[in-house]
Design a protein around this motif. Structure first.
Motif: not given
Length: 462
Positions: A352-368
């Motif tokens: 789930l986290v790798s998918n979020a990182v992969q599909y988020t554009p540069p400069g974006g955020d991923v929250f856990l």
């Protein structure tokens, strides 16, 4: 013999047996009723005759005068010495006892007697004078009318039973044919499907859906629907696997051909070959894992798992992967213990986290985040990526399904198997996985897992 014919014969046999029993009962009841009437007549006649009997001077028992009796009745008076004392024969004169065995009876008895071609019903009444047995009065009635009545009744019953049996067999044949007609439709549809390989066909049924035939056809249609889904899924699975294998193999073959023509090793080509080989390795690994999961051969090593510790591990590992490109945040974390397979649960989080990182554009955020809601632990992975189209959301947990419209992916992209595997793992931990997404705003995955009983009790006490 067809099923229709066997059922018709069975129903006809049952109906015939019932008619036989009914006819036998009617025949016996009629016979008993007629004999009772004859016996009543004989008793009444015997009483009348006893009243007019007297003993003459020679000791013989005779009728003092002719009694008023039915003309069909005949009587004999026998002494104890076995001699015939008097008779009243309205039909034929006979000096032989009507019922020889009745002469020795000490109580009134009824017997059927056949003599001289006649069927008689004989009542033997012992005669007593002053308590002393003096002789026997035998009164007989011809049963010709009774026999004729019973014979005619039997003939009528046989004819009626044969007619009713034929009618019942014919009606059963028609009714069973109408009832079994849907089975002919089932057979025809199955044969047509077999010839045309068309699993999209369904069996029509106009009857009641809750009867045996209706339930059979419903189950058959459900089976066809399931087979069609499995066949379609298999075709799509083979097509997707072929595509996923073809792309890296084509790249590897192209680089090998390039180096063969150059007659030298090319570092860039070797790196590309290594990347595609790793992609193939991951694909084969995911396929084997998915096959083991769906066949029930993948075992889960269940033990208490601290989700907060597991989430911190995943956060540290994925922060290295994200680098400076993506901002990875751990917004909220609560202590939560579940019963599960630690490695498989970590695999879910990494996916789930790798998918979020992969599909988020540069400069974006991923929250856990991790918290407890009631008796469940909730893991949330939220990104600020492009989101998933609404029409794709119901299918994202299907094998090889990817939300992007194009199949072309980067060398480190997935194959559309990760979410299928994650869904299976969560489901076999007694949990659920949910997704919510808005195009242009990002995607949120929520994993719900039941808390360990001890942890649940501590949470309630707290």
């Amino acid at each position: 013999m067809t099923l229709r014919a066997r059922l018709t014969v069975l129903y006809a046999a049952l109906f015939g047996g019932s008619l036989l029993i009914l006819s036998l009962v009617v025949y016996l009841v009629l016979r008993v009723s007629l004999l009772r009437q004859v016996d009543s007549l004989l008793l009444h006649t015997a009483d009348s005759m006893v009243d007019v009997l007297r003993v003459d001077s020679t000791g013989r028992i005779i009728f003092s005068h002719a009694p008023d009796v039915n003309v069909a009745v005949q009587a004999q008076v026998w002494g104890r010495d076995g001699r015939l004392h008097d008779t009243l024969m309205n039909i034929i004169q006979d000096t032989q006892p009507l019922d020889p065995s009745g002469l020795q009876s000490n109580r009134p008895t009824f017997r059927d007697v056949y003599r001289r071609g006649q069927h008689l019903r004989v009542l033997s009444v012992p005669l007593f004078v002053g308590g002393r047995w003096m002789g026997t009065l035998e009164v007989g009635a011809n049963l010709a009318v009774v026999d004729a009545t019973l014979e005619n009744t039997l003939i009528v019953q046989v004819i009626a039973a044969a007619g009713l049996l034929l009618i019942a067999a014919f009606i059963s044949w028609l009714a069973i044919g109408h009832t079994l007609k849907p089975l002919d439709t089932v057979t025809a549809t199955a044969m047509q499907i077999n010839r045309a390989d068309d699993l999209s066909q369904r069996i029509p049924y106009q009857g009641r859906p809750d009867d045996e035939i209706g339930r059979l056809i419903y189950a058959f249609n459900q089976t066809l629907e399931r087979l069609e889904l499995l066949f379609t899924t298999q075709q799509r699975f083979l097509a997707d696997v072929s595509h996923e294998l073809r792309t890296p193999l084509t790249i590897i073959k192209g680089n090998v051909d390039l180096m063969r023509r150059m007659k030298t090793l090319d570092e860039e080509a070797l790196v590309s070959i290594d990347q595609e080989a790793n992609r193939l390795k991951r694909l084969v690994g995911d396929l084997l894992l998915l096959v083991q999961a769906e066949s029930g051969r993948m075992r889960l090593n269940m033990a208490p798992v601290e989700l907060d510790t597991l989430l911190l591990e995943v956060f540290q590992e994925m922060r290295v992967l994200a680098g400076e490109k993506i901002h990875l945040h751990l917004t909220d974390i609560d202590q939560a213990i579940v019963q599960g397979d630690r490695d498989r649960l970590k695999q879910v989080l990494l996916n789930l986290v790798s998918n979020a990182v992969q599909y988020t554009p540069p400069g974006g955020d991923v929250f856990l985040s991790l918290d407890k809601v009631g008796n469940q632990a909730r893991l949330v992975v939220r990104d600020t990526g492009p989101g998933i189209p609404k029409e794709d959301l119901p299918h994202i947990f299907e094998r090889f399904y990817r939300a992007e419209k194009s199949r072309h992916r980067s060398s480190d992209g997935g194959f559309g198997l990760g979410l299928s595997i994650a869904h299976w793992i969560v489901d076999h931990h007694g949990g659920t996985i949910e997704v919510a997404s808005q195009e242009g705003e990002g995607t949120t995955f929520c994993v719900w897992l039941p808390l360990l009983q001890e942890e649940e009790n501590l949470s309630e006490e707290g």
